[in-house]
Design a protein around this motif. Structure first.
Motif, mmCIF file in Angstrom:
data_model
loop_
_atom_site.group_PDB
_atom_site.id
_atom_site.type_symbol
_atom_site.label_atom_id
_atom_site.label_comp_id
_atom_site.label_asym_id
_atom_site.label_seq_id
_atom_site.Cartn_x
_atom_site.Cartn_y
_atom_site.Cartn_z
ATOM 1 N N ASP A 13 35.224 47.758 41.288
ATOM 2 C CA ASP A 13 33.924 47.171 40.972
ATOM 3 C C ASP A 13 32.821 47.590 41.949
ATOM 4 N N PRO A 159 42.718 50.275 43.791
ATOM 5 C CA PRO A 159 42.939 49.502 42.565
ATOM 6 C C PRO A 159 42.785 47.997 42.784
ATOM 7 N N VAL A 160 41.567 47.569 42.963
ATOM 8 C CA VAL A 160 41.293 46.142 43.145
ATOM 9 C C VAL A 160 39.849 45.865 42.718
ATOM 10 N N LEU A 161 39.609 44.677 42.185
ATOM 11 C CA LEU A 161 38.248 44.168 42.008
ATOM 12 C C LEU A 161 37.997 43.201 43.157
ATOM 13 N N LEU A 162 36.993 43.468 43.993
ATOM 14 C CA LEU A 162 36.736 42.592 45.148
ATOM 15 C C LEU A 162 35.880 41.387 44.779
ATOM 16 N N GLY A 163 34.982 41.552 43.791
ATOM 17 C CA GLY A 163 34.185 40.409 43.355
ATOM 18 C C GLY A 163 32.900 40.196 44.127
ATOM 19 N N ARG A 167 27.671 46.716 48.272
ATOM 20 C CA ARG A 167 27.769 47.490 47.044
ATOM 21 C C ARG A 167 27.340 48.950 47.246
ATOM 22 N N PHE B 169 31.769 43.857 35.494
ATOM 23 C CA PHE B 169 32.429 43.152 36.606
ATOM 24 C C PHE B 169 31.561 42.090 37.269
ATOM 25 N N GLU B 170 30.327 41.873 36.774
ATOM 26 C CA GLU B 170 29.478 40.823 37.343
ATOM 27 C C GLU B 170 30.161 39.472 37.142
ATOM 28 N N VAL B 172 33.087 38.559 38.046
ATOM 29 C CA VAL B 172 34.553 38.606 37.965
ATOM 30 C C VAL B 172 35.115 38.429 39.371
ATOM 31 N N PRO B 173 35.980 37.445 39.590
ATOM 32 C CA PRO B 173 36.492 37.206 40.941
ATOM 33 C C PRO B 173 37.501 38.282 41.352
ATOM 34 N N ARG B 174 37.903 38.196 42.602
ATOM 35 C CA ARG B 174 38.873 39.151 43.143
ATOM 36 C C ARG B 174 40.113 39.244 42.251
ATOM 37 N N THR B 175 40.508 40.470 41.895
ATOM 38 C CA THR B 175 41.601 40.683 40.954
ATOM 39 C C THR B 175 42.360 41.939 41.353
ATOM 40 N N GLY B 176 43.680 41.856 41.405
ATOM 41 C CA GLY B 176 44.493 43.028 41.689
ATOM 42 C C GLY B 176 44.685 43.870 40.445
ATOM 43 N N LEU B 177 44.676 45.187 40.614
ATOM 44 C CA LEU B 177 44.901 46.110 39.505
ATOM 45 C C LEU B 177 46.027 47.056 39.884
ATOM 46 N N TYR B 193 44.125 50.807 34.013
ATOM 47 C CA TYR B 193 44.721 49.900 34.999
ATOM 48 C C TYR B 193 45.410 48.743 34.293
#
Lengths: 211, 211
Positions: A13, A159-163, A167, B169-170, B172-177, B193
């Motif tokens: 992200d 491979p992660v979305l940090l949130g 940026r 991704f606005e 969207v909290p922290r998420t592992g992929l 992913y």
């Protein structure tokens, strides 16, 4: 031919650091995963790491060199100990003039108060036939992309979305890119793009790279 | 096993549409390049396009179906003409109830006023053994990612920085992929992913996919 490159570790992200960056967590909370590929599995990513360290000179932002103004006054010499991993001249963007700081192993920090254009021009001269690398952080990369001085952008996407966090690409205007290569490992996806120059740069002779 | 997938065309800086979206420019100004790979070179990207259209049911946001409230009152039937490309049930998230809308070729639009959970539950039931696809736009995808209902995220990254627009991704909290695959062509980089589930979902039995 010498080009200006930029390597950035980034989440899917688009964050290059988490929140609450500080001395014991320079990438901020939750962002350790951005550099796992490089720190834990250097052999599996030797080509990409080698490409980063091959530059003949580096440009970095002040926050990448040290924590705020205090570091300057206290004789701060960077995050990396006596022998930083650059082994080349490093031009640090700052508003506070300071004497050149030679370190062990060939790294010398130069403190540049004239902005990105001056820093890149001095780095080009110091690098000679080798590439100039924009070393970060995100604000400096964004400034260099907006100024049109980056020829090759190498994203290392963890491979992660940090949130939340710092940026990449904030404030960078519309820019054409050309895919050069991609490589995926379990810890990272390496994406390399050539940056299409919107208009000829008066600083360099490498506009043949532009679309 | 049936999963919930999400395909999104996105710029390198994370935008799924430009600014000023309207009837004659549904992706907004400057964002045409996001779908060039699909529209101009379908043969070169047949596998990815096939994976999108293979879903047994779709979920989409109201703006992806039509332009604002007016469309509902005027009998709007979507952007796609008499035979939409879905050929399956499509569950449209909206605050305005409306009768089911059967189209030619097997597409029926169902209008769901109970939010993402209801839409995904109904789509799962309609899809049977086939996958459910979250079709967009960005706000709906972000809502589904935040709700933890997406199993596989397929990003189709066009080689451009847009600089502004609607952001994926606005919120969207922290998420592992988990990286699944990558493929690059001159027009797009396909990144797939698996989404790591932070906690077991009570809705589905496919938590074996979670990390």
């Amino acid at each position: 031919m010498s080009i200006v490159t930029c390597d950035m570790a980034v989440s899917v992200d688009g964050y290059t650091a988490g929140t609450d960056q500080r001395m014991d967590a320079p990438f901020g909370d939750g962002a350790e995963g951005l550099t796992t590929w490089m720190l834990d599995e250097p052999q599996a990513h030797a080509a990409e790491i080698g490409a980063i360290t091959a530059a003949g000179a580096f440009v970095m932002g002040r926050n990448m060199f040290g924590p705020g103004r205090g570091g300057w006054d206290l004789g701060w010499t960077g995050w990396w100990g006596a022998e930083p991993p650059y082994h080349a001249p490093v031009f640090v963007l700052t508003h506070h003039a300071r004497e050149d700081l030679p370190m062990e192993g060939g790294t010398t920090f130069h403190f540049v108060t004239g902005g990105v254009d001056e820093a890149v021009a001095r780095a080009r001269e110091a690098a000679g036939d080798r590439d100039v690398a924009i070393a970060g952080g995100a604000a400096t990369v964004n400034q260099c992309l907006a100024a049109g001085v980056v020829d090759e952008l190498r994203l290392h996407v963890a491979p992660v979305l940090l949130g939340r966090g710092e940026r990449l690409f904030e404030g960078v205007p519309r820019t054409g890119l050309v895919p050069v290569s991609v490589r995926q490992t379990p810890l990272v996806t390496h994406l390399t793009y050539a940056v299409a120059r919107a208009q000829p740069s008066s600083r360099s002779g490498d506009d043949a790279r532009a679309q």
